[in-house]
Design a protein around this motif. Structure first.
Motif, mmCIF file in Angstrom:
data_model
loop_
_atom_site.group_PDB
_atom_site.id
_atom_site.type_symbol
_atom_site.label_atom_id
_atom_site.label_comp_id
_atom_site.label_asym_id
_atom_site.label_seq_id
_atom_site.Cartn_x
_atom_site.Cartn_y
_atom_site.Cartn_z
ATOM 1 N N TRP A 49 0.760 -1.177 0.083
ATOM 2 C CA TRP A 49 -0.065 -0.004 -0.026
ATOM 3 C C TRP A 49 0.981 1.421 -0.229
ATOM 4 O O TRP A 49 0.578 2.167 -0.665
ATOM 5 N N ILE A 50 1.962 1.189 0.813
ATOM 6 C CA ILE A 50 2.752 2.542 0.896
ATOM 7 C C ILE A 50 3.590 2.668 -0.375
ATOM 8 O O ILE A 50 3.638 3.763 -0.943
ATOM 9 N N TYR A 51 3.985 1.408 -0.994
ATOM 10 C CA TYR A 51 4.717 1.618 -2.460
ATOM 11 C C TYR A 51 3.737 2.309 -3.324
ATOM 12 O O TYR A 51 4.073 3.149 -4.075
ATOM 13 N N HIS A 52 2.364 1.753 -3.483
ATOM 14 C CA HIS A 52 1.535 2.250 -4.392
ATOM 15 C C HIS A 52 1.309 3.726 -4.008
ATOM 16 O O HIS A 52 0.951 4.620 -5.364
ATOM 17 N N LYS A 53 1.033 4.178 -3.025
ATOM 18 C CA LYS A 53 0.750 5.069 -2.412
ATOM 19 C C LYS A 53 1.702 6.446 -3.051
ATOM 20 O O LYS A 53 1.586 7.213 -3.749
ATOM 21 N N LEU A 54 2.731 6.082 -2.845
ATOM 22 C CA LEU A 54 4.023 6.929 -3.108
ATOM 23 C C LEU A 54 4.497 6.889 -4.425
ATOM 24 O O LEU A 54 4.718 7.990 -5.285
ATOM 25 N N ASP A 55 4.372 5.601 -5.114
ATOM 26 C CA ASP A 55 4.360 5.541 -6.668
ATOM 27 C C ASP A 55 3.314 6.539 -7.265
ATOM 28 O O ASP A 55 3.648 7.116 -8.324
ATOM 29 N N GLY A 56 2.139 6.544 -6.643
ATOM 30 C CA GLY A 56 0.906 7.171 -7.437
ATOM 31 C C GLY A 56 1.021 8.580 -7.122
ATOM 32 O O GLY A 56 0.332 9.478 -7.776
ATOM 33 N N ASN A 57 1.901 9.121 -6.026
ATOM 34 C CA ASN A 57 2.046 10.706 -5.906
ATOM 35 C C ASN A 57 2.714 11.224 -7.051
ATOM 36 O O ASN A 57 2.561 12.634 -7.351
ATOM 37 N N ASP A 290 9.958 13.535 -15.647
ATOM 38 C CA ASP A 290 9.948 12.849 -17.154
ATOM 39 C C ASP A 290 9.602 11.223 -16.775
ATOM 40 O O ASP A 290 9.645 10.752 -15.506
ATOM 41 N N PRO A 291 8.866 10.585 -17.824
ATOM 42 C CA PRO A 291 8.635 9.021 -17.663
ATOM 43 C C PRO A 291 9.437 8.461 -16.865
ATOM 44 O O PRO A 291 9.208 7.259 -15.965
ATOM 45 N N GLY A 292 10.926 8.621 -17.314
ATOM 46 C CA GLY A 292 11.838 7.770 -16.521
ATOM 47 C C GLY A 292 12.032 7.734 -15.114
ATOM 48 O O GLY A 292 12.664 6.820 -14.498
ATOM 49 N N LEU A 293 11.561 8.827 -14.568
ATOM 50 C CA LEU A 293 11.935 8.888 -13.209
ATOM 51 C C LEU A 293 10.647 8.923 -12.416
ATOM 52 O O LEU A 293 10.555 8.974 -11.191
ATOM 53 N N ALA A 294 9.670 8.707 -13.289
ATOM 54 C CA ALA A 294 7.965 8.973 -12.635
ATOM 55 C C ALA A 294 7.543 7.727 -12.133
ATOM 56 O O ALA A 294 6.625 7.109 -12.196
ATOM 57 N N SER A 295 8.479 7.059 -11.063
ATOM 58 C CA SER A 295 8.106 6.057 -10.458
ATOM 59 C C SER A 295 9.136 6.179 -8.892
ATOM 60 O O SER A 295 10.302 6.712 -9.274
ATOM 61 N N LEU A 296 8.501 5.413 -7.960
ATOM 62 C CA LEU A 296 9.411 5.389 -6.965
ATOM 63 C C LEU A 296 10.654 4.706 -7.075
ATOM 64 O O LEU A 296 11.628 5.081 -6.332
#
Length: 404
Positions: A49-57, A290-296
């Motif tokens: 849940w934490i991973y997806h919350k941060l990733d979705g931020n 940018d898309p390359g950094l847009a993830s946790l």
């Protein structure tokens, strides 16, 4: 068959068959194992849940990616495998939560802070190069927010961001330096304050008291722990703090970033989950990338690559420049010194920085914002016919930002 008490069932007690110690141990182990499994599953679910919350931020800048793809053929080639060049952009946009108090939202934005962060392939050092907002440079034709395109023209550097956002700024930097930009990050006022507060504030040292009404900043001399609003005032102030020049402001921004690096590395933020989560939550909620950094994972890989770099090997400098001949309130590059700096970064070769000499400091302090100083030329570092010396530029290191 009866036992000596005459109770059927042999030697068992009257209450029923006696339970084996081995069986009781097995049941306890099963229950303990079940409890551990529940905890592991709960932890995994919480971690997921934490991973997806941060990733979705994180906000992904797909429009900039599309515009850069359109001009892929004209972009520089990446010459050094493993190195990374990241453009850090501070936006003065008044849109977004918490930004309206800095002025009306007219649907425009400029960037008074642009820093090119170079990470060598070996990740043993890092160089952060400030690009002045007032630098006169060739800005390419860029796509505006209304769908129209600007013409290619000589203009003040920070107009690129207002005209065409991150994509226009990246293409302008690439044209100016010949360096391929791999990633970019945009942070607004509110996001900057959130990240400063998430690390518990940043300590800076002042040689004298500050009373800047325009920046709403009142600080005593000596050590000061700056939190959100104060920190923003410190890095934004220009006209009434210091000598009033953009040079002075960029140096304060570099000082602040050096102190921030020290804070993050010294208090175990990156290795302490209770401290790391607020920082990650603030950072991922505050940046557009940018898309390359847009993830946790993308951001973590970036942080992991720099977290062990010694602070004395994290350098801050500004592109060599001088007042523009037709307008001393604007800048132009000093050549061939600027080209030498860009060449070192482009080829992933080392460079050194050294503080300004006392004479340079005196000259700068004697000037006003209308006759701003240029960046001193790189200084020779070595003689003879051996290998080419490492060029030295005026600058500082994150280690120097410590209050001593």
């Amino acid at each position: 068959m009866t036992d000596s008490a005459g109770i059927p069932g042999g030697t068992d007690a009257a209450g029923g068959p006696r339970k084996s110690p081995h069986g009781r141990r097995r049941r306890l182990l099963r229950r303990a194992g079940l409890g551990v499994a529940v905890l592991v599953l709960a932890g995994a679910a919480g971690g997921w849940w934490i991973y997806h919350k941060l990733d979705g931020n994180i906000t992904e800048d797909t429009s900039a990616a599309a515009e850069l793809e359109r001009y892929e053929r004209e972009r520089p080639t990446h010459l050094a495998n493993g190195s990374q060049n990241i453009l850090l952009i501070g936006s003065d946009s008044r849109s977004g939560k918490g930004n309206a108090k800095y002025g009306p939202d007219r649907g425009t934005q400029r960037s008074d802070t642009v820093i090119l962060l170079h990470l060598p392939a070996d990740r043993k050092s890092a160089a952060a190069v400030s690009i002045p907002r007032d630098l006169m440079t060739d800005v390419p034709s860029c796509l505006k927010g209304d769908g129209q395109r600007t013409r290619e023209q000589l203009a003040q550097f920070n107009w690129a961001f207002e005209w065409g956002g991150a994509a226009c700024t990246i293409r302008t930097v690439e044209k100016l330096t010949g360096i391929r930009i791999d990633h970019h990050m945009v942070v607004d006022f509110s996001g900057f304050k959130q990240m400063v507060d998430a690390v518990g504030g940043v300590e800076i040292c002042l040689g004298g008291p500050v009373n800047d009404t325009e920046a709403k900043l009142r600080l005593p001399a000596g050590r000061n722990l700056l939190r959100g609003e104060q920190a923003l005032g410190f890095v934004r102030a220009r006209h009434s703090l210091g000598n009033g020049s953009d040079t002075d402001r960029m140096e304060r921004q570099q000082q602040f970033l050096g102190s921030l690096v020290n804070k993050v590395q010294s208090n175990g933020v990156l290795l302490n989950p209770t401290r790391l989560y607020p920082v990650l939550n603030a950072a991922t909620s505050s940046v557009t990338t940018d898309p390359g950094l847009a993830s946790l994972r993308g951001l973590y890989e970036l942080v992991r690559g720099v977290r062990t770099i010694p602070t004395e090997h994290i350098t801050f400098l500004t592109v060599p420049r001088r007042p523009y001949p037709s307008n001393p309130n604007r800048d132009e590059l000093v050549q061939p010194e600027a080209g030498r700096l860009f060449g070192q970064l482009r080829a992933d070769k080392p460079l050194k920085v050294t503080p300004p000499s006392p004479m340079e400091e005196r000259e700068r302090n004697e000037r006003t914002s209308h006759t701003r100083t240029s960046s001193p030329e790189p200084r020779p570092s070595g003689t003879g016919t051996g290998p080419s010396p490492v060029p030295t530029f005026t600058g500082t290191t994150a280690d120097a930002a410590n209050c001593r």
